[in-house]
Scaffold this motif. Sequence first.
Motif, PDB file in Angstrom:
ATOM      1  N   SER A  35       0.831  -1.211   0.000  1.00 11.19           N
ATOM      2  CA  SER A  35       0.000   0.000   0.000  1.00 11.19           C
ATOM      3  C   SER A  35       0.859   1.252   0.000  1.00 11.19           C
ATOM      4  O   SER A  35       0.516   2.255  -0.632  1.00 11.19           O
ATOM      5  CB  SER A  35      -0.936   0.004   1.213  1.00 11.19           C
ATOM      6  OG  SER A  35      -1.864  -1.051   1.125  1.00 11.19           O
ATOM      7  N   ILE A  36       1.971   1.203   0.707  1.00  9.97           N
ATOM      8  CA  ILE A  36       2.893   2.344   0.742  1.00  9.97           C
ATOM      9  C   ILE A  36       3.503   2.555  -0.642  1.00  9.97           C
ATOM     10  O   ILE A  36       3.576   3.686  -1.137  1.00  9.97           O
ATOM     11  CB  ILE A  36       3.984   2.123   1.814  1.00  9.97           C
ATOM     12  CG1 ILE A  36       3.341   2.150   3.212  1.00  9.97           C
ATOM     13  CG2 ILE A  36       5.089   3.178   1.692  1.00  9.97           C
ATOM     14  CD1 ILE A  36       4.268   1.693   4.326  1.00  9.97           C
ATOM     15  N   ILE A  37       3.906   1.471  -1.283  1.00 12.93           N
ATOM     16  CA  ILE A  37       4.493   1.562  -2.631  1.00 12.93           C
ATOM     17  C   ILE A  37       3.470   2.121  -3.617  1.00 12.93           C
ATOM     18  O   ILE A  37       3.803   2.976  -4.441  1.00 12.93           O
ATOM     19  CB  ILE A  37       5.054   0.200  -3.082  1.00 12.93           C
ATOM     20  CG1 ILE A  37       6.297  -0.149  -2.251  1.00 12.93           C
ATOM     21  CG2 ILE A  37       5.381   0.214  -4.571  1.00 12.93           C
ATOM     22  CD1 ILE A  37       6.782  -1.572  -2.427  1.00 12.93           C
ATOM     23  N   LYS A  38       2.217   1.667  -3.532  1.00 13.48           N
ATOM     24  CA  LYS A  38       1.172   2.192  -4.422  1.00 13.48           C
ATOM     25  C   LYS A  38       1.010   3.696  -4.248  1.00 13.48           C
ATOM     26  O   LYS A  38       0.880   4.429  -5.227  1.00 13.48           O
ATOM     27  CB  LYS A  38      -0.160   1.492  -4.166  1.00 13.48           C
ATOM     28  CG  LYS A  38      -0.244   0.100  -4.737  1.00 13.48           C
ATOM     29  CD  LYS A  38      -1.604  -0.515  -4.412  1.00 13.48           C
ATOM     30  CE  LYS A  38      -1.681  -1.948  -4.860  1.00 13.48           C
ATOM     31  NZ  LYS A  38      -2.971  -2.564  -4.523  1.00 13.48           N
ATOM     32  N   LEU A  39       1.004   4.155  -3.005  1.00 13.79           N
ATOM     33  CA  LEU A  39       0.875   5.587  -2.748  1.00 13.79           C
ATOM     34  C   LEU A  39       2.071   6.342  -3.339  1.00 13.79           C
ATOM     35  O   LEU A  39       1.898   7.362  -4.012  1.00 13.79           O
ATOM     36  CB  LEU A  39       0.764   5.862  -1.250  1.00 13.79           C
ATOM     37  CG  LEU A  39       0.530   7.314  -0.891  1.00 13.79           C
ATOM     38  CD1 LEU A  39      -0.415   7.429   0.286  1.00 13.79           C
ATOM     39  CD2 LEU A  39       1.819   8.031  -0.579  1.00 13.79           C
ATOM     40  N   MET A  40       3.271   5.839  -3.110  1.00 18.60           N
ATOM     41  CA  MET A  40       4.475   6.489  -3.645  1.00 18.60           C
ATOM     42  C   MET A  40       4.459   6.495  -5.175  1.00 18.60           C
ATOM     43  O   MET A  40       4.839   7.487  -5.798  1.00 18.60           O
ATOM     44  CB  MET A  40       5.734   5.793  -3.134  1.00 18.60           C
ATOM     45  CG  MET A  40       5.998   6.011  -1.671  1.00 18.60           C
ATOM     46  SD  MET A  40       7.437   5.043  -1.135  1.00 18.60           S
ATOM     47  CE  MET A  40       7.688   5.701   0.504  1.00 18.60           C
ATOM     48  N   LYS A  41       4.009   5.409  -5.770  1.00 16.00           N
ATOM     49  CA  LYS A  41       3.943   5.343  -7.233  1.00 16.00           C
ATOM     50  C   LYS A  41       2.941   6.370  -7.752  1.00 16.00           C
ATOM     51  O   LYS A  41       3.192   7.050  -8.750  1.00 16.00           O
ATOM     52  CB  LYS A  41       3.563   3.928  -7.688  1.00 16.00           C
ATOM     53  CG  LYS A  41       3.680   3.737  -9.172  1.00 16.00           C
ATOM     54  CD  LYS A  41       3.515   2.278  -9.565  1.00 16.00           C
ATOM     55  CE  LYS A  41       3.824   2.125 -11.043  1.00 16.00           C
ATOM     56  NZ  LYS A  41       3.743   0.739 -11.474  1.00 16.00           N
ATOM     57  N   GLU A  43       2.013   9.195  -6.235  1.00 14.14           N
ATOM     58  CA  GLU A  43       2.476  10.555  -5.957  1.00 14.14           C
ATOM     59  C   GLU A  43       3.669  10.976  -6.813  1.00 14.14           C
ATOM     60  O   GLU A  43       3.770  12.137  -7.194  1.00 14.14           O
ATOM     61  CB  GLU A  43       2.840  10.707  -4.474  1.00 14.14           C
ATOM     62  CG  GLU A  43       1.669  10.649  -3.532  1.00 14.14           C
ATOM     63  CD  GLU A  43       0.706  11.809  -3.671  1.00 14.14           C
ATOM     64  OE1 GLU A  43       1.131  12.914  -4.061  1.00 14.14           O
ATOM     65  OE2 GLU A  43      -0.492  11.619  -3.399  1.00 14.14           O
ATOM     66  N   SER A  44       4.582  10.044  -7.072  1.00 13.31           N
ATOM     67  CA  SER A  44       5.861  10.444  -7.677  1.00 13.31           C
ATOM     68  C   SER A  44       6.343   9.550  -8.809  1.00 13.31           C
ATOM     69  O   SER A  44       7.421   9.787  -9.356  1.00 13.31           O
ATOM     70  CB  SER A  44       6.937  10.445  -6.596  1.00 13.31           C
ATOM     71  OG  SER A  44       7.159   9.125  -6.127  1.00 13.31           O
ATOM     72  N   GLY A  45       5.580   8.517  -9.121  1.00 13.41           N
ATOM     73  CA  GLY A  45       6.074   7.552 -10.100  1.00 13.41           C
ATOM     74  C   GLY A  45       7.293   6.808  -9.575  1.00 13.41           C
ATOM     75  O   GLY A  45       8.098   6.309 -10.347  1.00 13.41           O
ATOM     76  N   ILE A 114      -5.143   9.786   2.612  1.00 13.74           N
ATOM     77  CA  ILE A 114      -5.770  11.057   3.012  1.00 13.74           C
ATOM     78  C   ILE A 114      -4.788  11.887   3.831  1.00 13.74           C
ATOM     79  O   ILE A 114      -4.641  13.090   3.603  1.00 13.74           O
ATOM     80  CB  ILE A 114      -7.077  10.802   3.789  1.00 13.74           C
ATOM     81  CG1 ILE A 114      -8.111  10.171   2.848  1.00 13.74           C
ATOM     82  CG2 ILE A 114      -7.613  12.086   4.414  1.00 13.74           C
ATOM     83  CD1 ILE A 114      -9.331   9.578   3.551  1.00 13.74           C
ATOM     84  N   TYR A 115      -4.097  11.262   4.771  1.00 11.80           N
ATOM     85  CA  TYR A 115      -3.127  11.987   5.609  1.00 11.80           C
ATOM     86  C   TYR A 115      -2.008  12.578   4.763  1.00 11.80           C
ATOM     87  O   TYR A 115      -1.562  13.697   5.004  1.00 11.80           O
ATOM     88  CB  TYR A 115      -2.546  11.047   6.678  1.00 11.80           C
ATOM     89  CG  TYR A 115      -1.675  11.747   7.683  1.00 11.80           C
ATOM     90  CD1 TYR A 115      -2.238  12.474   8.722  1.00 11.80           C
ATOM     91  CD2 TYR A 115      -0.293  11.694   7.602  1.00 11.80           C
ATOM     92  CE1 TYR A 115      -1.447  13.138   9.659  1.00 11.80           C
ATOM     93  CE2 TYR A 115       0.504  12.344   8.525  1.00 11.80           C
ATOM     94  CZ  TYR A 115      -0.077  13.069   9.551  1.00 11.80           C
ATOM     95  OH  TYR A 115       0.706  13.721  10.464  1.00 11.80           O
ATOM     96  N   ASN A 116      -1.592  11.844   3.765  1.00 15.53           N
ATOM     97  CA  ASN A 116      -0.523  12.330   2.902  1.00 15.53           C
ATOM     98  C   ASN A 116      -0.985  13.521   2.064  1.00 15.53           C
ATOM     99  O   ASN A 116      -0.246  14.479   1.881  1.00 15.53           O
ATOM    100  CB  ASN A 116      -0.035  11.209   1.991  1.00 15.53           C
ATOM    101  CG  ASN A 116       1.317  11.503   1.399  1.00 15.53           C
ATOM    102  OD1 ASN A 116       2.299  11.507   2.123  1.00 15.53           O
ATOM    103  ND2 ASN A 116       1.371  11.769   0.116  1.00 15.53           N
ATOM    104  N   PHE A 117      -2.231  13.460   1.577  1.00 19.77           N
ATOM    105  CA  PHE A 117      -2.750  14.516   0.702  1.00 19.77           C
ATOM    106  C   PHE A 117      -3.194  15.756   1.472  1.00 19.77           C
ATOM    107  O   PHE A 117      -2.886  16.881   1.081  1.00 19.77           O
ATOM    108  CB  PHE A 117      -3.924  13.986  -0.124  1.00 19.77           C
ATOM    109  CG  PHE A 117      -4.574  15.029  -0.981  1.00 19.77           C
ATOM    110  CD1 PHE A 117      -3.887  15.594  -2.049  1.00 19.77           C
ATOM    111  CD2 PHE A 117      -5.857  15.477  -0.714  1.00 19.77           C
ATOM    112  CE1 PHE A 117      -4.470  16.581  -2.838  1.00 19.77           C
ATOM    113  CE2 PHE A 117      -6.452  16.448  -1.498  1.00 19.77           C
ATOM    114  CZ  PHE A 117      -5.753  17.002  -2.560  1.00 19.77           C
TER     115      PHE A 117
END
Length: 173
Positions: A35-41, A43-45, A114-117
Amino acid sequence: MHKLSRRNQIQLLNNRIFKKKLKEISQAINIPESSIIKLMKHESGLNPSVKNSIGCVGLIQFCPGGGRTKTVNGKTYTLDELGKNLEAQMDAIKDFWVSGYQRGKIKRPEDLYIYNFFPVAAGKPDDFVLQAKGLSATTVAKANPGFNKKLGKPISSPLTVGDLKQYYRQTGM
């Protein structure tokens, strides 16, 4: 936003520092690494040095609105410096997310997104409108047109926590 080639993404995912720090973050906030990798992908590719048009930098897009510097392990970095130092960036991500986790804002992968955004919205009810002092709901919506476009709503429609959750589900995050 400049995204890494598939080969460079694989190199990052196999990077010893990245793997070690990712595991630390996952364990510290009880969110799966995938899930962390999906979020990073998203947000930043998966490009740790990427910088967007408003100056947000790195894997999770640290923004100038959160401060132009970050102190990590007692050392202060500009956002540009953080974008060039993977270990410090991963430690800054851990600090940021652990703070939210410890305050009960991050319980599930969608909460992390949500917390990241929009950190202030994390943990709020689904009808909570994304806005802040000096930042109207319309401004937030217009600055992030992809959400309403994906949700089939007018671009200037105020965004809510429920909208972010729906977007999260629709994009397969």
